[in-house]
Design an enzyme around this catalytic site. Structure first.
Site, PDB file in Angstrom:
ATOM      1  N   HIS A  92       0.824  -1.211   0.000  1.00 17.86           N
ATOM      2  CA  HIS A  92       0.000   0.000   0.000  1.00 17.86           C
ATOM      3  C   HIS A  92       0.863   1.269   0.000  1.00 17.86           C
ATOM      4  O   HIS A  92       2.024   1.210  -0.386  1.00 17.86           O
ATOM      5  CB  HIS A  92      -0.991  -0.035   1.172  1.00 17.86           C
ATOM      6  CG  HIS A  92      -1.690  -1.353   1.298  1.00 17.86           C
ATOM      7  ND1 HIS A  92      -2.591  -1.814   0.368  1.00 17.86           N
ATOM      8  CD2 HIS A  92      -1.569  -2.357   2.238  1.00 17.86           C
ATOM      9  CE1 HIS A  92      -3.030  -3.012   0.717  1.00 17.86           C
ATOM     10  NE2 HIS A  92      -2.420  -3.371   1.841  1.00 17.86           N
ATOM     11  N   GLU A 129      -2.133   0.406   8.177  1.00 14.23           N
ATOM     12  CA  GLU A 129      -1.277  -0.700   7.770  1.00 14.23           C
ATOM     13  C   GLU A 129      -0.079  -0.216   6.970  1.00 14.23           C
ATOM     14  O   GLU A 129       1.037  -0.726   7.127  1.00 14.23           O
ATOM     15  CB  GLU A 129      -2.072  -1.711   6.945  1.00 14.23           C
ATOM     16  CG  GLU A 129      -1.234  -2.895   6.473  1.00 14.23           C
ATOM     17  CD  GLU A 129      -1.876  -3.691   5.355  1.00 14.23           C
ATOM     18  OE1 GLU A 129      -1.167  -4.549   4.773  1.00 14.23           O
ATOM     19  OE2 GLU A 129      -3.048  -3.444   5.037  1.00 14.23           O
ATOM     20  N   HIS A 184       3.009  -6.985   4.873  1.00 15.08           N
ATOM     21  CA  HIS A 184       1.644  -6.547   5.129  1.00 15.08           C
ATOM     22  C   HIS A 184       1.256  -6.875   6.566  1.00 15.08           C
ATOM     23  O   HIS A 184       1.956  -7.610   7.267  1.00 15.08           O
ATOM     24  CB  HIS A 184       0.657  -7.261   4.192  1.00 15.08           C
ATOM     25  CG  HIS A 184       0.722  -6.808   2.769  1.00 15.08           C
ATOM     26  ND1 HIS A 184      -0.182  -5.939   2.205  1.00 15.08           N
ATOM     27  CD2 HIS A 184       1.600  -7.126   1.776  1.00 15.08           C
ATOM     28  CE1 HIS A 184       0.127  -5.726   0.938  1.00 15.08           C
ATOM     29  NE2 HIS A 184       1.214  -6.446   0.653  1.00 15.08           N
ATOM     30  N   GLU A 260       1.772 -11.664   6.187  1.00 16.61           N
ATOM     31  CA  GLU A 260       0.753 -10.968   6.972  1.00 16.61           C
ATOM     32  C   GLU A 260       1.241 -11.066   8.417  1.00 16.61           C
ATOM     33  O   GLU A 260       1.128 -12.105   9.053  1.00 16.61           O
ATOM     34  CB  GLU A 260      -0.617 -11.627   6.822  1.00 16.61           C
ATOM     35  CG  GLU A 260      -1.211 -11.552   5.424  1.00 16.61           C
ATOM     36  CD  GLU A 260      -1.821 -10.181   5.090  1.00 16.61           C
ATOM     37  OE1 GLU A 260      -1.579  -9.212   5.846  1.00 16.61           O
ATOM     38  OE2 GLU A 260      -2.525 -10.086   4.067  1.00 16.61           O
TER      39      GLU A 260
END
Length: 300
Positions: A92, A129, A184, A260
């Site tokens: 992102h 995040e 992430h 993650e």
């Protein structure tokens, strides 16, 4: 007759001088060897050594090389990741939410078309995040460089938009990274805890690196456990799962997985994910896993 006497006197003087010279020579031979031997000036010895001349080391009082001269010079250890290129993709970006028209543009993800990027998730307290991803990536890049690696990042700040997921894959592929990671944090169910390592599925583009990526995933899973974050209670099995809908994994041509690191919607995980100490620890364990993967790859 006068000339004859002069000649005799000159000859006698010459004889006396020769005798004196002989005595002087005997004195030098019977005295200190250093008086007649090669110079012991350290500057000259260093110069001779640099020029590759033999017998140039400064002699010890006994005339043999000293212990210091005989001792081998210590070799500087080669950094464990010297000559290695590492790719880091912090997921992102901090301003993605301001550019909907940009991040919703459709791009090819290796199997189908999807949005160029997304905003990512956040904790209930509003910690994004993208910030977590970038902080861990920055700590990771610093440690990898200290281990001798060349580091390539898909973004260098958290105040921009994009790049698109397909462009991120190209950045890492074109760098010919030896190993890479997508960083992430998840937005899972509130009750769910833990991290998961997402592995690629053959896509046609990534086929050659899927086996290596799977080996790397196991190493990273074992290393990341040392952060104190448990393996996921809701995603995959024992911290490992596969995904076939992610551009970073579908389009990669280098060994790569997606981490993650925890669930930002779980209170316990969120407290860890937002702490500086955990972020540094996460970076360290990723670096350790990458180093171990490279070592095993080199050893065959």
């Amino acid at each position: 007759m006068p000339r004859l006497r002069e000649y005799a006197a000159t000859a006698a003087a010459a004889t006396l001088l020769a005798g004196a010279a002989g005595l002087a020579g005997c004195g030098a031979t019977e005295g200190s060897e250093h008086a007649a031997g090669p110079t012991s000036d350290p500057t000259i010895a260093s110069t001779d050594a640099a020029a590759g001349r033999t017998g140039s080391a400064t002699p010890s009082p006994s005339g043999s090389p000293s212990a210091t001269d005989r001792a081998p010079k210590p070799k500087r250890a080669r950094p464990p990741l010297a000559g290695v290129t590492v790719g880091i993709d912090p997921g992102h970006n901090g301003l993605n939410h301001t550019a909907t028209d940009v991040i919703t543009r459709q791009v090819w993800n290796g199997r189908t078309y999807e949005d160029c990027n997304t905003t990512g998730t956040a904790t209930y307290a509003g910690y994004p995040e993208s910030r977590f991803n970038f902080r861990v990536a920055s700590f990771l890049a610093s440690e990898l460089r200290s281990r001798g690696a060349r580091v390539v990042m898909t973004r260098t700040d958290d105040t921009g938009v994009g790049p698109c997921i397909d462009q991120r894959a190209r950045i890492i592929n074109r760098a010919h990274a030896d190993v890479a990671i997508d960083i992430h944090a998840d937005g899972g169910p509130d009750s769910g805890r833990g991290f998961a390592i997402l592995q690629p599925v053959p896509s046609g583009t990534n086929d050659a690196v899927v086996p290596a990526s799977r080996r790397y995933a196991g190493i990273l899973r074992d290393s990341f456990r040392k952060t104190g974050m448990p393996t996921s209670t809701y995603d995959g099995v024992d911290g490992l799962t596969t995904r076939d809908d992610l551009a970073g994994l579908n389009l990669t041509t280098v060994p790569q997985v997606l981490l993650e690191a925890g669930n930002m919607r779980n209170a316990e995980d969120a407290a860890m994910l937002t702490s500086d100490a955990f972020q540094r620890k996460a970076a360290h364990q990723i670096a350790a896993a990458m180093t171990e993967f490279v070592r095993r790859s080199r050893d065959g």
